[in-house]
Design a protein around this motif. Structure first.
Motif, PDB file in Angstrom:
ATOM      1  N   GLU B  62       0.821  -1.224   0.000  1.00 33.04           N
ATOM      2  CA  GLU B  62       0.000   0.000   0.000  1.00 33.04           C
ATOM      3  C   GLU B  62       0.853   1.273   0.000  1.00 33.04           C
ATOM      4  OE1 GLU B  62      -3.583  -0.173   0.996  1.00 33.04           O
ATOM      5  OE2 GLU B  62      -3.974   1.948   1.389  1.00 33.04           O
ATOM      6  N   ARG B  63       1.907   1.259   0.824  1.00 35.56           N
ATOM      7  CA  ARG B  63       2.649   2.509   1.054  1.00 35.56           C
ATOM      8  C   ARG B  63       3.953   2.612   0.260  1.00 35.56           C
ATOM      9  NH1 ARG B  63       0.142   6.290   4.835  1.00 35.56           N
ATOM     10  NH2 ARG B  63      -1.511   5.097   5.846  1.00 35.56           N
ATOM     11  N   LYS B  64       4.409   1.465  -0.290  1.00 38.03           N
ATOM     12  CA  LYS B  64       5.654   1.445  -1.085  1.00 38.03           C
ATOM     13  C   LYS B  64       6.847   1.966  -0.284  1.00 38.03           C
ATOM     14  CE  LYS B  64       3.243   0.369  -4.843  1.00 38.03           C
ATOM     15  NZ  LYS B  64       2.980  -1.072  -4.933  1.00 38.03           N
ATOM     16  N   ALA B  65       6.821   1.753   1.004  1.00 33.69           N
ATOM     17  CA  ALA B  65       7.906   2.256   1.852  1.00 33.69           C
ATOM     18  C   ALA B  65       7.987   1.446   3.136  1.00 33.69           C
ATOM     19  CB  ALA B  65       7.674   3.725   2.185  1.00 33.69           C
ATOM     20  N   PHE B  66       9.181   1.442   3.728  1.00 25.99           N
ATOM     21  CA  PHE B  66       9.372   0.807   5.029  1.00 25.99           C
ATOM     22  C   PHE B  66      10.638   1.361   5.651  1.00 25.99           C
ATOM     23  CE2 PHE B  66      11.384  -1.991   1.853  1.00 25.99           C
ATOM     24  CZ  PHE B  66      12.632  -2.228   2.395  1.00 25.99           C
ATOM     25  N   THR B  67      10.776   1.159   6.951  1.00 26.57           N
ATOM     26  CA  THR B  67      12.039   1.453   7.611  1.00 26.57           C
ATOM     27  C   THR B  67      12.622   0.129   8.101  1.00 26.57           C
ATOM     28  OG1 THR B  67      11.037   1.749   9.792  1.00 26.57           O
ATOM     29  CG2 THR B  67      11.257   3.724   8.402  1.00 26.57           C
ATOM     30  N   VAL B  68      13.948   0.101   8.253  1.00 24.18           N
ATOM     31  CA  VAL B  68      14.593  -1.033   8.900  1.00 24.18           C
ATOM     32  C   VAL B  68      15.248  -0.486  10.166  1.00 24.18           C
ATOM     33  CG1 VAL B  68      16.269  -2.898   8.737  1.00 24.18           C
ATOM     34  CG2 VAL B  68      15.034  -2.162   6.691  1.00 24.18           C
ATOM     35  N   ASN B  69      14.860  -1.051  11.289  1.00 21.88           N
ATOM     36  CA  ASN B  69      15.305  -0.567  12.587  1.00 21.88           C
ATOM     37  C   ASN B  69      16.139  -1.652  13.256  1.00 21.88           C
ATOM     38  OD1 ASN B  69      13.220   1.933  13.031  1.00 21.88           O
ATOM     39  ND2 ASN B  69      12.235   0.243  11.950  1.00 21.88           N
ATOM     40  N   VAL B  70      17.328  -1.285  13.723  1.00 18.05           N
ATOM     41  CA  VAL B  70      18.246  -2.272  14.299  1.00 18.05           C
ATOM     42  C   VAL B  70      18.080  -2.305  15.820  1.00 18.05           C
ATOM     43  CG1 VAL B  70      20.653  -2.971  14.530  1.00 18.05           C
ATOM     44  CG2 VAL B  70      19.865  -1.882  12.411  1.00 18.05           C
ATOM     45  N   PRO B  71      17.493  -3.380  16.346  1.00 16.35           N
ATOM     46  CA  PRO B  71      17.369  -3.476  17.806  1.00 16.35           C
ATOM     47  C   PRO B  71      18.729  -3.758  18.419  1.00 16.35           C
ATOM     48  CG  PRO B  71      16.583  -5.499  16.785  1.00 16.35           C
ATOM     49  CD  PRO B  71      16.952  -4.563  15.656  1.00 16.35           C
ATOM     50  N   SER B  72      18.949  -3.257  19.604  1.00 17.85           N
ATOM     51  CA  SER B  72      20.178  -3.601  20.324  1.00 17.85           C
ATOM     52  C   SER B  72      19.845  -4.682  21.354  1.00 17.85           C
ATOM     53  CB  SER B  72      20.763  -2.362  21.001  1.00 17.85           C
ATOM     54  OG  SER B  72      19.917  -1.953  22.038  1.00 17.85           O
ATOM     55  N   GLU B  73      20.881  -5.207  21.973  1.00 15.36           N
ATOM     56  CA  GLU B  73      20.703  -6.293  22.950  1.00 15.36           C
ATOM     57  C   GLU B  73      19.571  -6.002  23.938  1.00 15.36           C
ATOM     58  OE1 GLU B  73      24.455  -6.587  24.874  1.00 15.36           O
ATOM     59  OE2 GLU B  73      25.520  -7.151  23.032  1.00 15.36           O
ATOM     60  N   GLU B  74      19.520  -4.763  24.392  1.00 13.42           N
ATOM     61  CA  GLU B  74      18.514  -4.420  25.414  1.00 13.42           C
ATOM     62  C   GLU B  74      17.084  -4.513  24.877  1.00 13.42           C
ATOM     63  OE1 GLU B  74      18.135  -0.126  26.466  1.00 13.42           O
ATOM     64  OE2 GLU B  74      19.700   0.185  24.969  1.00 13.42           O
ATOM     65  N   HIS B  75      16.935  -4.543  23.534  1.00 11.29           N
ATOM     66  CA  HIS B  75      15.606  -4.628  22.930  1.00 11.29           C
ATOM     67  C   HIS B  75      15.242  -6.040  22.482  1.00 11.29           C
ATOM     68  CE1 HIS B  75      16.842  -0.329  21.889  1.00 11.29           C
ATOM     69  NE2 HIS B  75      15.893  -0.202  22.793  1.00 11.29           N
ATOM     70  N   ALA B  76      16.026  -7.038  22.892  1.00 10.67           N
ATOM     71  CA  ALA B  76      15.818  -8.403  22.384  1.00 10.67           C
ATOM     72  C   ALA B  76      14.420  -8.928  22.695  1.00 10.67           C
ATOM     73  CB  ALA B  76      16.880  -9.345  22.955  1.00 10.67           C
ATOM     74  N   VAL B  77      13.926  -8.673  23.898  1.00  9.35           N
ATOM     75  CA  VAL B  77      12.595  -9.178  24.268  1.00  9.35           C
ATOM     76  C   VAL B  77      11.514  -8.529  23.395  1.00  9.35           C
ATOM     77  CG1 VAL B  77      10.849  -9.143  26.104  1.00  9.35           C
ATOM     78  CG2 VAL B  77      13.210  -9.830  26.616  1.00  9.35           C
ATOM     79  N   LYS B  78      11.636  -7.227  23.177  1.00 10.16           N
ATOM     80  CA  LYS B  78      10.649  -6.527  22.348  1.00 10.16           C
ATOM     81  C   LYS B  78      10.748  -6.961  20.880  1.00 10.16           C
ATOM     82  CE  LYS B  78      10.273  -2.720  25.577  1.00 10.16           C
ATOM     83  NZ  LYS B  78      10.550  -1.324  25.939  1.00 10.16           N
ATOM     84  N   ALA B  79      11.980  -7.159  20.397  1.00  8.60           N
ATOM     85  CA  ALA B  79      12.153  -7.626  19.016  1.00  8.60           C
ATOM     86  C   ALA B  79      11.539  -9.011  18.853  1.00  8.60           C
ATOM     87  CB  ALA B  79      13.636  -7.644  18.641  1.00  8.60           C
ATOM     88  N   ASP B  80      11.695  -9.857  19.860  1.00  2.00           N
ATOM     89  CA  ASP B  80      11.112 -11.203  19.785  1.00  2.00           C
ATOM     90  C   ASP B  80       9.585 -11.107  19.734  1.00  2.00           C
ATOM     91  OD1 ASP B  80      11.517 -14.053  19.711  1.00  2.00           O
ATOM     92  OD2 ASP B  80      10.755 -14.142  21.754  1.00  2.00           O
ATOM     93  N   TYR B  81       9.030 -10.244  20.557  1.00  5.17           N
ATOM     94  CA  TYR B  81       7.573 -10.015  20.547  1.00  5.17           C
ATOM     95  C   TYR B  81       7.106  -9.535  19.162  1.00  5.17           C
ATOM     96  CZ  TYR B  81       3.344  -7.192  21.215  1.00  5.17           C
ATOM     97  OH  TYR B  81       2.103  -6.617  21.068  1.00  5.17           O
ATOM     98  N   PHE B  82       7.844  -8.590  18.569  1.00  3.63           N
ATOM     99  CA  PHE B  82       7.473  -8.054  17.249  1.00  3.63           C
ATOM    100  C   PHE B  82       7.421  -9.147  16.178  1.00  3.63           C
ATOM    101  CE2 PHE B  82       9.309  -3.604  18.310  1.00  3.63           C
ATOM    102  CZ  PHE B  82       8.059  -3.127  18.666  1.00  3.63           C
ATOM    103  N   GLY B  83       8.139 -10.240  16.415  1.00  7.34           N
ATOM    104  CA  GLY B  83       8.154 -11.331  15.442  1.00  7.34           C
ATOM    105  C   GLY B  83       7.110 -12.398  15.709  1.00  7.34           C
TER     106      GLY B  83
END
Lengths: 189, 189
Positions: B62-83
């Protein structure tokens, strides 16, 4: 506060993988890349990007096949060499003393001394810009028994793959385990 | 002796990146991926692969766009949730407390708390199989000033990105520096 760094290929982590191919005369070649990644689960595929000027590019166009070989920390110097010189001018296997093994599945050689290798046949070729992306179907994965865990899968702490940092251009080791995927985030749900 | 492990998406390392998008109503979403990589230097491009069933897939179409955001170690739990959960059913930003920031360059949000982000517009869409690959031109890279080195580039030891291991499905930290690329292999030449 975020600072704009411009339009560049700057992201972490990127892999250090060595692409194995045969040239038209059957001479094996090895080239190190960092522009690549898994791109499909079914069929299992890996994407690698190459400049048309590279010797490996011509080999893949000719043979429609390549291997992806994962160097370990101990191979960092050889992997760096594989990324600096062209197989057009040098026999990189002879120079490094590494052993090319003819794949029985695809028309490409893999590196015997590397513990984890993928045998791929090209299923799509994507023109992007300076780089062309080859999408390879992963026909088989092979690993040294010495790096397998109790479930028969490669243990990253034994494979010891290398990370590349674009722009700052360094190689890094893998560090400690942070936790289990599809698990540590469950508490947020 | 190498053991055949079959046809599977098994290679190390793969990245842990969080893709930021807007849905048709402007709701920001974040989804973690490991199937991706840099795919071209000029124009600078990154490839990400998604299943059509994901909410992010529809958003990118729909939007023809995205960002790629690099999680750091401290964000591992949130990154896992996002997946693990779909933006179709949950507001992932609300659940994690992370902050979506509207990009001024592309029609997608980035994650304010992540130190390294890429803003991308889709230039090619490649049907492969279960996954579709979106090739995004990197219009800008932004980083927190706190992670920049003396040359103004992100220091991977400050960014602390996460590695994913397919099949064994764990997250790993970055380890020690092994040496300088395009340098340590010079002695073989």
């Amino acid at each position: 506060m975020k600072k704009s760094l411009g339009s560049k290929t700057l992201i972490y982590p990127t892999p250090v993988w060595v692409v194995g191919t045969y040239d038209k005369d059957g001479k094996p070649n090895a080239m190190t890349i960092a522009w690549g990644g898994i791109c499909c689960s079914k069929p299992p595929c890996v994407a690698i990007s190459l400049r048309e000027a590279t010797y490996t590019y011509g080999n893949i166009i000719e043979r429609k096949a390549f291997t992806v070989n994962v160097p370990s920390e101990e191979h960092a110097v050889k992997a760096d060499y594989f990324g600096m010189v062209s197989g057009r001018n040098e026999d990189k296997f002879a120079a490094t003393g590494l052993t090319p093994v003819k794949s029985e599945i695809v028309d490409a050689p893999y590196i015997n001394e590397f513990s984890l290798i993928l045998e791929c046949r090209v299923i799509q070729t994507i023109q992007i810009g300076l780089h062309t992306q080859f999408i390879g179907e992963i026909m088989d994965v092979k690993a040294d028994e010495s790096v397998l865990n109790e479930k028969g899968m490669p243990d990253i702490e034994q494979v010891k793959p290398i990370i590349f940092t674009p722009e700052t251009r360094n190689y890094y080791k893998i560090g400690d385990c942070l936790g289990a995927a599809f698990s540590i985030g469950k508490n947020i749900k």
